[in-house]
Scaffold this motif. Sequence first.
Motif, PDB file in Angstrom:
ATOM      1  N   PHE A 180       1.581  -6.457   7.620  1.00 34.75           N
ATOM      2  CA  PHE A 180       1.497  -7.843   8.115  1.00 34.75           C
ATOM      3  C   PHE A 180       0.632  -7.907   9.365  1.00 34.75           C
ATOM      4  O   PHE A 180      -0.198  -8.806   9.516  1.00 34.75           O
ATOM      5  CB  PHE A 180       2.901  -8.382   8.412  1.00 34.75           C
ATOM      6  CG  PHE A 180       3.703  -8.696   7.181  1.00 34.75           C
ATOM      7  CD1 PHE A 180       3.150  -9.419   6.122  1.00 34.75           C
ATOM      8  CD2 PHE A 180       5.022  -8.279   7.071  1.00 34.75           C
ATOM      9  CE1 PHE A 180       3.896  -9.717   4.983  1.00 34.75           C
ATOM     10  CE2 PHE A 180       5.775  -8.574   5.933  1.00 34.75           C
ATOM     11  CZ  PHE A 180       5.211  -9.290   4.892  1.00 34.75           C
ATOM     12  N   ALA A 181       0.826  -6.926  10.254  1.00 34.59           N
ATOM     13  CA  ALA A 181       0.044  -6.942  11.494  1.00 34.59           C
ATOM     14  C   ALA A 181      -1.445  -6.839  11.179  1.00 34.59           C
ATOM     15  O   ALA A 181      -2.272  -7.553  11.760  1.00 34.59           O
ATOM     16  CB  ALA A 181       0.487  -5.796  12.406  1.00 34.59           C
ATOM     17  N   GLU A 182      -1.801  -5.975  10.227  1.00 36.47           N
ATOM     18  CA  GLU A 182      -3.216  -5.822   9.862  1.00 36.47           C
ATOM     19  C   GLU A 182      -3.797  -7.122   9.315  1.00 36.47           C
ATOM     20  O   GLU A 182      -4.979  -7.428   9.496  1.00 36.47           O
ATOM     21  CB  GLU A 182      -3.366  -4.730   8.798  1.00 36.47           C
ATOM     22  CG  GLU A 182      -3.347  -3.325   9.374  1.00 36.47           C
ATOM     23  CD  GLU A 182      -3.062  -2.279   8.299  1.00 36.47           C
ATOM     24  OE1 GLU A 182      -3.060  -2.645   7.097  1.00 36.47           O
ATOM     25  OE2 GLU A 182      -2.822  -1.110   8.669  1.00 36.47           O
ATOM     26  N   GLN A 183      -2.956  -7.878   8.621  1.00 37.53           N
ATOM     27  CA  GLN A 183      -3.405  -9.144   8.038  1.00 37.53           C
ATOM     28  C   GLN A 183      -3.423 -10.265   9.077  1.00 37.53           C
ATOM     29  O   GLN A 183      -3.737 -11.407   8.743  1.00 37.53           O
ATOM     30  CB  GLN A 183      -2.475  -9.550   6.894  1.00 37.53           C
ATOM     31  CG  GLN A 183      -2.440  -8.561   5.748  1.00 37.53           C
ATOM     32  CD  GLN A 183      -3.696  -8.627   4.913  1.00 37.53           C
ATOM     33  OE1 GLN A 183      -4.148  -9.701   4.540  1.00 37.53           O
ATOM     34  NE2 GLN A 183      -4.311  -7.478   4.665  1.00 37.53           N
ATOM     35  N   GLY A 184      -3.060  -9.954  10.291  1.00 39.45           N
ATOM     36  CA  GLY A 184      -2.990 -11.000  11.310  1.00 39.45           C
ATOM     37  C   GLY A 184      -1.751 -11.858  11.174  1.00 39.45           C
ATOM     38  O   GLY A 184      -1.649 -12.925  11.783  1.00 39.45           O
ATOM     39  N   LEU A 185      -0.790 -11.395  10.386  1.00 40.83           N
ATOM     40  CA  LEU A 185       0.408 -12.210  10.165  1.00 40.83           C
ATOM     41  C   LEU A 185       1.500 -11.778  11.141  1.00 40.83           C
ATOM     42  O   LEU A 185       2.433 -11.048  10.781  1.00 40.83           O
ATOM     43  CB  LEU A 185       0.861 -12.073   8.714  1.00 40.83           C
ATOM     44  CG  LEU A 185      -0.154 -12.647   7.715  1.00 40.83           C
ATOM     45  CD1 LEU A 185       0.241 -12.350   6.280  1.00 40.83           C
ATOM     46  CD2 LEU A 185      -0.295 -14.154   7.940  1.00 40.83           C
ATOM     47  N   THR A 186       1.356 -12.190  12.380  1.00 42.77           N
ATOM     48  CA  THR A 186       2.338 -11.852  13.401  1.00 42.77           C
ATOM     49  C   THR A 186       2.968 -13.134  13.933  1.00 42.77           C
ATOM     50  O   THR A 186       2.359 -14.214  13.830  1.00 42.77           O
ATOM     51  CB  THR A 186       1.663 -11.096  14.555  1.00 42.77           C
ATOM     52  OG1 THR A 186       0.583 -11.887  15.040  1.00 42.77           O
ATOM     53  CG2 THR A 186       1.131  -9.759  14.095  1.00 42.77           C
ATOM     54  N   PRO A 187       4.172 -13.041  14.468  1.00 46.40           N
ATOM     55  CA  PRO A 187       4.855 -14.256  14.914  1.00 46.40           C
ATOM     56  C   PRO A 187       4.010 -15.054  15.895  1.00 46.40           C
ATOM     57  O   PRO A 187       3.332 -14.489  16.743  1.00 46.40           O
ATOM     58  CB  PRO A 187       6.115 -13.704  15.597  1.00 46.40           C
ATOM     59  CG  PRO A 187       6.376 -12.439  14.890  1.00 46.40           C
ATOM     60  CD  PRO A 187       5.020 -11.867  14.600  1.00 46.40           C
ATOM     61  N   GLY A 188       4.031 -16.354  15.729  1.00 43.45           N
ATOM     62  CA  GLY A 188       3.266 -17.228  16.594  1.00 43.45           C
ATOM     63  C   GLY A 188       2.013 -17.763  15.918  1.00 43.45           C
ATOM     64  O   GLY A 188       1.442 -18.765  16.331  1.00 43.45           O
TER      65      GLY A 188
END
Lengths: 239, 239
Positions: A180-188
């Motif tokens: 998720f982090a690699e995909q830019g899918l982080t909270p916020g």
Amino acid sequence: MHATLRDANPPLTPSVEDYLKVIYHLSNQGGFAATSDIAAMLDVAPPSVSGMVKRLSETGLIEHVPYRGVQLTAQGRRAALRMIRRHRLLELYLTQQLGYDWGGVHAEAERLEHAVSDELIDRMARALGDPLYDPHGDPIPTAAGEIEEAELVSLADAGLGSKLELRQVGTQDSARLRFFAEQGLTPGVLLTVTDRQPFNGPTTIGLVPSGDPRVVGRELALLLWCREMPVTDRGYASR
Amino acid sequence: MHATLRDANPPLTPSVEDYLKVIYHLSNQGGFAATSDIAAMLDVAPPSVSGMVKRLSETGLIEHVPYRGVQLTAQGRRAALRMIRRHRLLELYLTQQLGYDWGGVHAEAERLEHAVSDELIDRMARALGDPLYDPHGDPIPTAAGEIEEAELVSLADAGLGSKLELRQVGTQDSARLRFFAEQGLTPGVLLTVTDRQPFNGPTTIGLVPSGDPRVVGRELALLLWCREMPVTDRGYASR
DNA sequence: TTCAAAGTTTAGCGTAGTCTAATGTTGATG
DNA sequence: CATCAACATTAGACTACGCTAAACTTTGAA
């Protein structure tokens, strides 16, 4: 009754507080937590849960309806929220003050949350400016035991075209967290749902403001919990 | 095997590592640690120590000579120094980064030292600039398990007129620690012995450079461990 | 309406620690 | 050098957790 000889480091045996935490999470939406679900979450055998359930209800931390499941009492809920506050503040502190990365803090916090004092937690909170959310976007309970009840929708269920803010990533699995982090899918992060395939197919979203598209399979979409955002004529409303 | 139900917080039962630490301290000057001394330090009954000693020597961490006492093996010494490094770095970190005061860190570090990972300890050490001494002035073992062997003299035994640097305060008692702190007797302070009464009477010292006098009874003077300082014609030699 | 599968609890045992009470060992003293 | 007090160990019970295997509910489908 503390650390054993052979495996001095990883506490193989969940503590009372761990039971309370998973019961909190499993019964969050007002229901009962099932024995077998608790066992699965803690990686112990179901009879071990039955035994602990007996002890916990004797001390008034949970209520047990045989063959139905358990719920936290007010006291048990307080104890669970205290541990959740500890956990989330520890994750935030380790991330912000000691350079841990997003995926690596969970295990460390999991061990520390049982050892820290309330005073230490309060000092950490103050050092961080009494934050409201942890690095995963989950709300941090207050020292008094209050927690923001977020109204979140799983990405898999969000309506086509809706505008969302990613708030929580509902997994501890570090491979998934890294993905998720690699995909830019982080909270916020802000996003819109642009397409969803039928028959439990993937959801396509666009990141805001870049517009970059992402395709997320249903299994993963179910882990992404979002706040539905009101839209103003000048753009997205702020929190 | 972790935290119990009735007393969820203070770990009443010492861990394996606690045993190793007190054995390290008790047998520091090359001797054996006696069962009853270990029991007193850990506040458990002597038979509990006998039992643990059996287990520890079976796993090769200590050597046991029945009715004489125990000594650490190389492996046990390494494990003890690892815990001492953790403890001292934690005390320093809590003091310097989170505003704890000198007397209050011990209990917190005592619990945390069992829960932190080596990675966290190394990150804390780096954040502190890889320090060599803890807030009590005790040397911090390196990650590789080396420790500075200090040649220290108790203030009660130091020669009249000798120039000393206070290095360690040999107690965990917080009332005494607070008293020493109030008197300005904290590690790093320089002092000279100006008088000593016979018959185990008090020692009088002068602080350097202020010259302020302090009178310390023998019981307390025994707790103040000092490095005897060479004197140059320009003043005290630096470390 | 029954019946089988799924899920839950009980029964019984194992381990790692605690303790008290009883027994051994050692070393100092008469 | 015999005795005795101090210290150490063994014996045996207790607690709190874990486990597997067996017995008991509940539920959903035929």
